[in-house]
Design a protein around this motif. Structure first.
Motif, PDB file in Angstrom:
ATOM      1  N   MET A 334       0.834  -1.205   0.000  1.00  0.00           N
ATOM      2  CA  MET A 334       0.000   0.000   0.000  1.00  0.00           C
ATOM      3  C   MET A 334       0.867   1.252   0.000  1.00  0.00           C
ATOM      4  N   LYS A 335       1.902   1.260   0.831  1.00  0.00           N
ATOM      5  CA  LYS A 335       2.807   2.408   0.922  1.00  0.00           C
ATOM      6  C   LYS A 335       3.482   2.665  -0.427  1.00  0.00           C
ATOM      7  N   LYS A 336       3.858   1.594  -1.098  1.00  0.00           N
ATOM      8  CA  LYS A 336       4.516   1.736  -2.392  1.00  0.00           C
ATOM      9  C   LYS A 336       3.561   2.332  -3.432  1.00  0.00           C
ATOM     10  N   ILE A 337       2.330   1.849  -3.461  1.00  0.00           N
ATOM     11  CA  ILE A 337       1.351   2.357  -4.426  1.00  0.00           C
ATOM     12  C   ILE A 337       0.999   3.812  -4.149  1.00  0.00           C
ATOM     13  N   LEU A 338       0.838   4.149  -2.882  1.00  0.00           N
ATOM     14  CA  LEU A 338       0.408   5.499  -2.517  1.00  0.00           C
ATOM     15  C   LEU A 338       1.521   6.534  -2.602  1.00  0.00           C
ATOM     16  N   ASN A 339       2.769   6.104  -2.431  1.00  0.00           N
ATOM     17  CA  ASN A 339       3.874   7.061  -2.369  1.00  0.00           C
ATOM     18  C   ASN A 339       4.782   7.074  -3.591  1.00  0.00           C
ATOM     19  N   ASP A 340       4.753   6.005  -4.370  1.00  0.00           N
ATOM     20  CA  ASP A 340       5.626   5.919  -5.546  1.00  0.00           C
ATOM     21  C   ASP A 340       4.767   6.116  -6.798  1.00  0.00           C
ATOM     22  N   ASN A 341       4.741   7.351  -7.313  1.00  0.00           N
ATOM     23  CA  ASN A 341       3.847   7.662  -8.430  1.00  0.00           C
ATOM     24  C   ASN A 341       4.209   6.891  -9.697  1.00  0.00           C
ATOM     25  N   LYS A 342       5.492   6.648  -9.925  1.00  0.00           N
ATOM     26  CA  LYS A 342       5.914   5.887 -11.106  1.00  0.00           C
ATOM     27  C   LYS A 342       5.364   4.462 -11.040  1.00  0.00           C
ATOM     28  N   TYR A 343       5.482   3.847  -9.883  1.00  0.00           N
ATOM     29  CA  TYR A 343       4.973   2.488  -9.684  1.00  0.00           C
ATOM     30  C   TYR A 343       3.453   2.452  -9.881  1.00  0.00           C
ATOM     31  N   ARG A 344       2.783   3.453  -9.331  1.00  0.00           N
ATOM     32  CA  ARG A 344       1.326   3.548  -9.439  1.00  0.00           C
ATOM     33  C   ARG A 344       0.885   3.684 -10.902  1.00  0.00           C
ATOM     34  N   MET A 345       1.554   4.561 -11.637  1.00  0.00           N
ATOM     35  CA  MET A 345       1.164   4.806 -13.025  1.00  0.00           C
ATOM     36  C   MET A 345       1.485   3.618 -13.921  1.00  0.00           C
ATOM     37  N   GLU A 346       2.530   2.884 -13.615  1.00  0.00           N
ATOM     38  CA  GLU A 346       2.837   1.668 -14.386  1.00  0.00           C
ATOM     39  C   GLU A 346       1.691   0.663 -14.280  1.00  0.00           C
ATOM     40  N   MET A 347       1.117   0.553 -13.074  1.00  0.00           N
ATOM     41  CA  MET A 347      -0.012  -0.349 -12.883  1.00  0.00           C
ATOM     42  C   MET A 347      -1.228   0.125 -13.670  1.00  0.00           C
ATOM     43  N   ILE A 348      -1.515   1.406 -13.597  1.00  0.00           N
ATOM     44  CA  ILE A 348      -2.671   1.968 -14.305  1.00  0.00           C
ATOM     45  C   ILE A 348      -2.499   1.830 -15.813  1.00  0.00           C
ATOM     46  N   ASP A 349      -1.311   2.078 -16.330  1.00  0.00           N
ATOM     47  CA  ASP A 349      -1.057   1.935 -17.765  1.00  0.00           C
ATOM     48  C   ASP A 349      -1.198   0.481 -18.212  1.00  0.00           C
ATOM     49  N   SER A 350      -0.779  -0.449 -17.351  1.00  0.00           N
ATOM     50  CA  SER A 350      -0.928  -1.874 -17.666  1.00  0.00           C
ATOM     51  C   SER A 350      -2.399  -2.273 -17.709  1.00  0.00           C
ATOM     52  N   TYR A 351      -3.197  -1.661 -16.839  1.00  0.00           N
ATOM     53  CA  TYR A 351      -4.646  -1.889 -16.873  1.00  0.00           C
ATOM     54  C   TYR A 351      -5.215  -1.536 -18.257  1.00  0.00           C
ATOM     55  N   LYS A 352      -4.755  -0.412 -18.805  1.00  0.00           N
ATOM     56  CA  LYS A 352      -5.279   0.061 -20.096  1.00  0.00           C
ATOM     57  C   LYS A 352      -4.958  -0.935 -21.211  1.00  0.00           C
ATOM     58  N   VAL A 353      -3.772  -1.496 -21.177  1.00  0.00           N
ATOM     59  CA  VAL A 353      -3.381  -2.497 -22.176  1.00  0.00           C
ATOM     60  C   VAL A 353      -4.263  -3.736 -22.038  1.00  0.00           C
ATOM     61  N   LEU A 354      -4.487  -4.159 -20.799  1.00  0.00           N
ATOM     62  CA  LEU A 354      -5.349  -5.319 -20.547  1.00  0.00           C
ATOM     63  C   LEU A 354      -6.754  -5.054 -21.061  1.00  0.00           C
ATOM     64  N   ARG A 355      -7.261  -3.865 -20.812  1.00  0.00           N
ATOM     65  CA  ARG A 355      -8.605  -3.487 -21.259  1.00  0.00           C
ATOM     66  C   ARG A 355      -8.729  -3.612 -22.776  1.00  0.00           C
ATOM     67  N   GLU A 356      -7.726  -3.174 -23.503  1.00  0.00           N
ATOM     68  CA  GLU A 356      -7.738  -3.266 -24.965  1.00  0.00           C
ATOM     69  C   GLU A 356      -7.693  -4.713 -25.435  1.00  0.00           C
ATOM     70  N   THR A 357      -6.971  -5.552 -24.701  1.00  0.00           N
ATOM     71  CA  THR A 357      -6.856  -6.969 -25.055  1.00  0.00           C
ATOM     72  C   THR A 357      -8.197  -7.683 -24.970  1.00  0.00           C
ATOM     73  N   LEU A 358      -9.013  -7.292 -23.997  1.00  0.00           N
ATOM     74  CA  LEU A 358     -10.291  -7.978 -23.774  1.00  0.00           C
ATOM     75  C   LEU A 358     -11.350  -7.617 -24.805  1.00  0.00           C
ATOM     76  N   GLY A 359     -11.186  -6.506 -25.495  1.00  0.00           N
ATOM     77  CA  GLY A 359     -12.123  -6.152 -26.547  1.00  0.00           C
ATOM     78  C   GLY A 359     -13.276  -5.284 -26.062  1.00  0.00           C
ATOM     79  N   GLU A 360     -14.301  -5.200 -26.891  1.00  0.00           N
ATOM     80  CA  GLU A 360     -15.428  -4.307 -26.653  1.00  0.00           C
ATOM     81  C   GLU A 360     -16.577  -5.009 -25.923  1.00  0.00           C
ATOM     82  N   PRO A 361     -17.507  -4.231 -25.351  1.00  0.00           N
ATOM     83  CA  PRO A 361     -18.715  -4.834 -24.747  1.00  0.00           C
ATOM     84  C   PRO A 361     -19.526  -5.601 -25.797  1.00  0.00           C
TER      85      PRO A 361
END
Length: 380
Positions: A334-361
């Motif tokens: 939790m401390k790493k996610i809340l305090n390390d913005n680079k680490y946090r944004m890497e996770m969020i950016d990876s989410y976006k790639v995953l979202r594209e992989t799954l396709g449309e509704p």
């Protein structure tokens, strides 16, 4: 056309109901018999042959002690299909039961068998692949890499999308302001740590205390618990370590959306959290700690336990399970996610790639179309 649909759990009831609604759109004369729940009843307009409350048994001991009932239900199911003579049999998840039904129906009839939501044969029980190839007319998967996996075993399947994409698309209101959400649920102005301890009592009892102890170490945040209607509010309070934290049982997507971080019990909620875009830590309690961890390494072929990492086929989120599921480990992540913005944004950016992989509704719509067109093609 006449359809016989089998779902054995709450999630299957939901997926079965959306599929049935889409089949009716394609053919207004569709008729159904089914094993399922209230959502499927709403879609079909008729009562189930057997309700899911008489089918859903979790864990080895519950299955063992209810074995006579399960075998009786299995026999009833086979006979109901034979008597109904459907144009198509549709199996929704629930592999231990549904694959037995498929074997019997394939052996004794010419009814085409469609399977919606593949068993996780890539993770364990790979021997089921041979049976699936033999008994299932068409497999409809909701995980992209399953198409390639089955192809490696000389079996063609259809990827129809992932229903979690549809759930988020249909139920998340991104226009809602955070301040309005907080006022609506009488929350303070502090940023939110969301805790999602699961939907079953044993999960909540095992996960919630550790989640709270870790989250309490961030006093500048407020703790909000995502609850479920099937569990009484008083039960949650038994595991709050003397605290009194708000519990939101409606609009879980809105809670996650307005939270800065979420601690999530492994399950569909991990994928939902990723698609919403909130950084998370995945936890999972198992008995026997380190032994269970080693057993997983030996018996289960996938490296990961969370849907997020399984779908991405790489570690996007931290998984803390068995002996790794400790208060200190949760706190450190939790401390790493809340305090390390680079680490946090890497996770969020990876989410976006995953979202594209799954396709449309439109997952259920595509699945229904596959079944309807495949069946009509066989009929010509």
């Amino acid at each position: 056309m006449k359809y016989f649909v089998i779902a054995g759990e709450t999630s299957g009831d939901f997926h079965g109901s959306t599929l049935m609604k889409e089949l009716i759109k394609l053919d207004s004369n569709s008729e159904f018999k089914y094993f399922g729940g209230d959502l499927m009843r709403g879609a079909a307009g008729v009562r189930p042959v057997v309700h899911i409350r008489d089918m859903s048994f979790m864990g080895f001991w519950n299955v063992f002690k209810n074995l006579p009932s399960i075998l009786k239900t299995l026999k009833k199911c086979k006979q109901a299909i034979i008597d109904y003579k459907p144009d198509a049999l549709i199996l929704v998840d629930y592999p231990s039961f549904n694959l037995r039904v498929a074997k019997y129906i394939r052996k004794h009839t010419n009814i085409p068998i469609y399977y919606y939501i593949s068993p996780s044969v890539w993770a364990w029980k790979s021997h089921r692949i041979k049976q699936i190839k033999r008994d299932i007319t068409q497999m409809l998967t909701i995980i992209p890499f399953e198409k390639e996996f089955y192809a490696s075993h000389n079996y063609e399947v259809k990827y129809v999308g992932n229903p979690t994409i549809d759930a988020i698309h249909d139920n998340l209101d991104k226009s809602e302001e955070k301040s309005y959400f907080k006022k609506k649920y009488f929350l303070s102005e502090k940023p939110i740590i969301a805790l999602l301890p699961g939907s079953r009592k044993q999960e909540i009892a095992a996960c919630l205390p550790k989640m709270i102890l870790a989250a309490k170490k961030f006093p500048e945040y407020q703790i909000v618990i995502s609850g479920v209607n099937s569990v009484h509010t008083a039960f949650y309070h038994e595991y709050m370590n003397g605290g009194n934290y708000p519990i939101i049982k409606h609009h879980p997507y809105q809670l996650v959306y307005h939270s800065d971080i979420a601690v999530v019990n492994s399950g569909t909620a991990t994928l939902e959290t990723a698609l919403i875009g909130t950084p998370q830590i995945v936890v999972y309690h198992v008995m026997l700690g380190r032994f269970a961890y080693w057993a997983k390494e030996l018996l289960i072929k996938t490296k990961y336990i969370s849907l997020v990492n399984i779908l991405a086929q790489r570690p996007i989120v931290k998984e803390l399970y068995a002996h790794l599921f400790t208060v200190d480990n949760i706190y450190n992540e939790m401390k790493k996610i809340l305090n390390d913005n680079k680490y946090r944004m890497e996770m969020i950016d990876s989410y976006k790639v995953l979202r594209e992989t799954l396709g449309e509704p439109g997952t259920a719509q595509r699945a229904a179309k596959c079944i309807y067109e495949h069946k009509n093609g066989n009929s010509k």
